[in-house]
Design an enzyme around this catalytic site. Sequence first.
Site, PDB file in Angstrom:
ATOM      1  N   GLY A  39       0.799  -1.211   0.000  1.00  0.00           N
ATOM      2  CA  GLY A  39       0.000   0.000   0.000  1.00  0.00           C
ATOM      3  C   GLY A  39       0.834   1.264   0.000  1.00  0.00           C
ATOM      4  O   GLY A  39       0.420   2.288  -0.564  1.00  0.00           O
ATOM      5  N   LYS A  69       7.975 -10.697   2.910  1.00  0.00           N
ATOM      6  CA  LYS A  69       8.308  -9.785   1.812  1.00  0.00           C
ATOM      7  C   LYS A  69       9.660  -9.105   2.001  1.00  0.00           C
ATOM      8  O   LYS A  69      10.393  -8.895   1.036  1.00  0.00           O
ATOM      9  CB  LYS A  69       7.214  -8.725   1.635  1.00  0.00           C
ATOM     10  CG  LYS A  69       6.836  -7.948   2.894  1.00  0.00           C
ATOM     11  CD  LYS A  69       5.570  -7.122   2.658  1.00  0.00           C
ATOM     12  CE  LYS A  69       5.085  -6.480   3.947  1.00  0.00           C
ATOM     13  NZ  LYS A  69       3.781  -5.813   3.767  1.00  0.00           N
ATOM     14  N   ILE A 129       6.402  -8.369  12.000  1.00  0.00           N
ATOM     15  CA  ILE A 129       7.643  -9.148  12.103  1.00  0.00           C
ATOM     16  C   ILE A 129       8.759  -8.482  11.309  1.00  0.00           C
ATOM     17  O   ILE A 129       9.811  -8.142  11.831  1.00  0.00           O
ATOM     18  CB  ILE A 129       7.428 -10.589  11.588  1.00  0.00           C
ATOM     19  CG1 ILE A 129       6.302 -11.273  12.370  1.00  0.00           C
ATOM     20  CG2 ILE A 129       8.733 -11.390  11.697  1.00  0.00           C
ATOM     21  CD1 ILE A 129       6.542 -11.362  13.857  1.00  0.00           C
ATOM     22  N   LYS A 140      20.825  -0.521  14.515  1.00  0.00           N
ATOM     23  CA  LYS A 140      22.130  -1.072  14.885  1.00  0.00           C
ATOM     24  C   LYS A 140      23.236  -0.450  14.041  1.00  0.00           C
ATOM     25  O   LYS A 140      24.327  -0.157  14.540  1.00  0.00           O
ATOM     26  CB  LYS A 140      22.128  -2.594  14.706  1.00  0.00           C
ATOM     27  CG  LYS A 140      23.481  -3.242  15.006  1.00  0.00           C
ATOM     28  CD  LYS A 140      23.426  -4.749  14.926  1.00  0.00           C
ATOM     29  CE  LYS A 140      24.805  -5.358  15.247  1.00  0.00           C
ATOM     30  NZ  LYS A 140      24.765  -6.835  15.278  1.00  0.00           N
ATOM     31  N   ARG A 217       8.328  19.968  33.645  1.00  0.00           N
ATOM     32  CA  ARG A 217       9.334  20.818  34.277  1.00  0.00           C
ATOM     33  C   ARG A 217      10.050  20.090  35.396  1.00  0.00           C
ATOM     34  O   ARG A 217      11.237  20.270  35.604  1.00  0.00           O
ATOM     35  CB  ARG A 217       8.678  22.093  34.821  1.00  0.00           C
ATOM     36  CG  ARG A 217       8.250  23.068  33.730  1.00  0.00           C
ATOM     37  CD  ARG A 217       7.821  24.393  34.319  1.00  0.00           C
ATOM     38  NE  ARG A 217       6.673  24.231  35.207  1.00  0.00           N
ATOM     39  CZ  ARG A 217       6.485  24.920  36.336  1.00  0.00           C
ATOM     40  NH1 ARG A 217       7.385  25.782  36.749  1.00  0.00           N
ATOM     41  NH2 ARG A 217       5.403  24.722  37.054  1.00  0.00           N
ATOM     42  N   TYR A 218       9.299  19.260  36.135  1.00  0.00           N
ATOM     43  CA  TYR A 218       9.894  18.441  37.184  1.00  0.00           C
ATOM     44  C   TYR A 218       8.882  17.402  37.630  1.00  0.00           C
ATOM     45  O   TYR A 218       7.744  17.382  37.172  1.00  0.00           O
ATOM     46  CB  TYR A 218      10.370  19.294  38.359  1.00  0.00           C
ATOM     47  CG  TYR A 218       9.319  20.200  38.976  1.00  0.00           C
ATOM     48  CD1 TYR A 218       8.395  19.710  39.901  1.00  0.00           C
ATOM     49  CD2 TYR A 218       9.267  21.548  38.642  1.00  0.00           C
ATOM     50  CE1 TYR A 218       7.439  20.536  40.467  1.00  0.00           C
ATOM     51  CE2 TYR A 218       8.315  22.395  39.208  1.00  0.00           C
ATOM     52  CZ  TYR A 218       7.413  21.872  40.116  1.00  0.00           C
ATOM     53  OH  TYR A 218       6.459  22.694  40.674  1.00  0.00           O
ATOM     54  N   HIS A 280      -3.574  15.218  46.763  1.00  0.00           N
ATOM     55  CA  HIS A 280      -2.462  14.299  47.020  1.00  0.00           C
ATOM     56  C   HIS A 280      -2.916  12.840  46.941  1.00  0.00           C
ATOM     57  O   HIS A 280      -2.594  12.027  47.809  1.00  0.00           O
ATOM     58  CB  HIS A 280      -1.802  14.605  48.366  1.00  0.00           C
ATOM     59  CG  HIS A 280      -1.205  15.973  48.431  1.00  0.00           C
ATOM     60  ND1 HIS A 280      -0.158  16.362  47.632  1.00  0.00           N
ATOM     61  CD2 HIS A 280      -1.516  17.045  49.196  1.00  0.00           C
ATOM     62  CE1 HIS A 280       0.144  17.627  47.900  1.00  0.00           C
ATOM     63  NE2 HIS A 280      -0.656  18.066  48.837  1.00  0.00           N
ATOM     64  N   ASN A 422      -3.997   3.125  56.038  1.00  0.00           N
ATOM     65  CA  ASN A 422      -5.274   2.609  56.516  1.00  0.00           C
ATOM     66  C   ASN A 422      -6.391   3.623  56.202  1.00  0.00           C
ATOM     67  O   ASN A 422      -6.216   4.809  56.421  1.00  0.00           O
ATOM     68  CB  ASN A 422      -5.212   2.366  58.025  1.00  0.00           C
ATOM     69  CG  ASN A 422      -4.367   1.161  58.380  1.00  0.00           C
ATOM     70  OD1 ASN A 422      -4.590   0.081  57.875  1.00  0.00           O
ATOM     71  ND2 ASN A 422      -3.384   1.357  59.270  1.00  0.00           N
TER      72      ASN A 422
END
Length: 528
Positions: A39, A69, A129, A140, A217-218, A280, A422
Amino acid sequence: MPDLVPVRRALISVSDKSGLEALGTRLAGLGVALVSTGGTARALRAAGLEVTDVADVTGFPEMMDGRVKTLHPKIHGGLLALRDDAGHVASLTEHGIDPIDLVIIDLYPFEATVAKGAAPDEVVENIDIGGPAMIRSAAKNHRSVCVLTTPDQYDGLLVELSEKGGQTSLAFRTRMALAAYGRTATYDAAVSNWMAGQVDELAPYRAFGGRLAAPMRYGENPHQAAAFYTDGSARPGVATAVQHQGKDLSYNNINDTDAAFELVAEFDPADGPACAIIKHANPCGVARGDTLEAAYRAAFDCDRVSAFGGIVALNHKLDAATADAITEIMTEVVIAPDADDAAKAIFAAKKNLRLLTTGALPDPTTATVAVKQVAGGYLVQDKDVGRLTPGDLKVVTKRAPDAREMADLMFAWTVAKHVKSNAIVYARDRATVGVGAGQMSRVDSSRIAARKALDMAAALGLPESPAKGAVLASDAFFPFADGLLAAAEAGATAVIQPGGSIRDAEVIAAADDAGLAMVFTGMRHFRH
């Protein structure tokens, strides 16, 4: 090898065709020979470009429905040959292999296929694959070969070629190789995790991956570097939401917003509006209401101090009345399935408030995986999707809960599932009135929750603590009667807890003496 390598021949095979025509046209204009498959080749030819089919390079046709292929020495030799190695160059010449300088491959859409709920056979057919093999070969050999794996890298490549006279630099190729290996690792992780879900046993190896969505930013603190990665799943939430306004989300914003939205999703919109306010990662107020505004105000009333600067999650479409109520105090983030134009207009005046819409609520019953890093490894578990109905409960006291108490017990139990252990939750009339979270002692959590109820009474000018007449949920059993007695002292009338303590009989007796109704769930909700 020289730093700059000319691009003379490119292999392109992509599922996502966005930007392909413009890219191919620019490459052809630079004199780059194009090699392609299926395609992709058809799309390039439709744009008037000259393309060589991979089948013409290998001498073999695509076969087995395209499964075979590109796995051929004429392809991988052209990718892996070291251009500064005389032996490699001689092998290229001897076997008539032309080098490939640029690889553009984005892999079959495996993650998207899983996300749409496709049948296993379709999912398997979308396991690429040849693509990963070519990407890894090119990466590589990045000293000589440049590899691209996403359309958003196209502009960077064209700038590189333009600035460097049709060549790529080692620095650019290295960056692309890094992204390539990250992409194949993430892809393989997605395949591995899908396979793990198909097999009823522990996977011998487990991998997790994601794509960079936003650098930050952090992290939790300014000295910690951080970024947000998404895993490609379609679960509605902060990762898939549309942000309509406001500053970029911070690390803590994302963590808290996720906690808020997962909690509010527990409440079916068909049963009415619900609101959760998080601070929190713990709920400071959760409520249901006849209207969304009523649900928000009831959640806000539970702990007005903690709600300041919090995260608001809604299970219904945000409307103007609720938006007006939310803007009465400083709020960091609002997340909802949708928002009407009037609500958006109200929020537009609050430039720092972030509004996120998701299009839907996440399904709280969908099994997913929770991962936590520890030194030297990862802890992996199923997400807590445990749910109960009133019929699952065991009444263990002389007095059974009445209908109002039972409704509030189920509500409180649902909230407690999302409170750090708890966990103690007081609830009354489908709203939290006191939450104790994250304490080392369950008694301490009980006392904190009762104290929060007293603070609520003071803030609202109530004549007594709203814990009086409320119900209490505990995420785990009471090991001693003292926690239960603290609930009775605060005025609770009914308790829901897992049971299972060796002192259950003592705790039940204490509940009977105090006139409490108590039910056991047989299920706990630890949340660390």
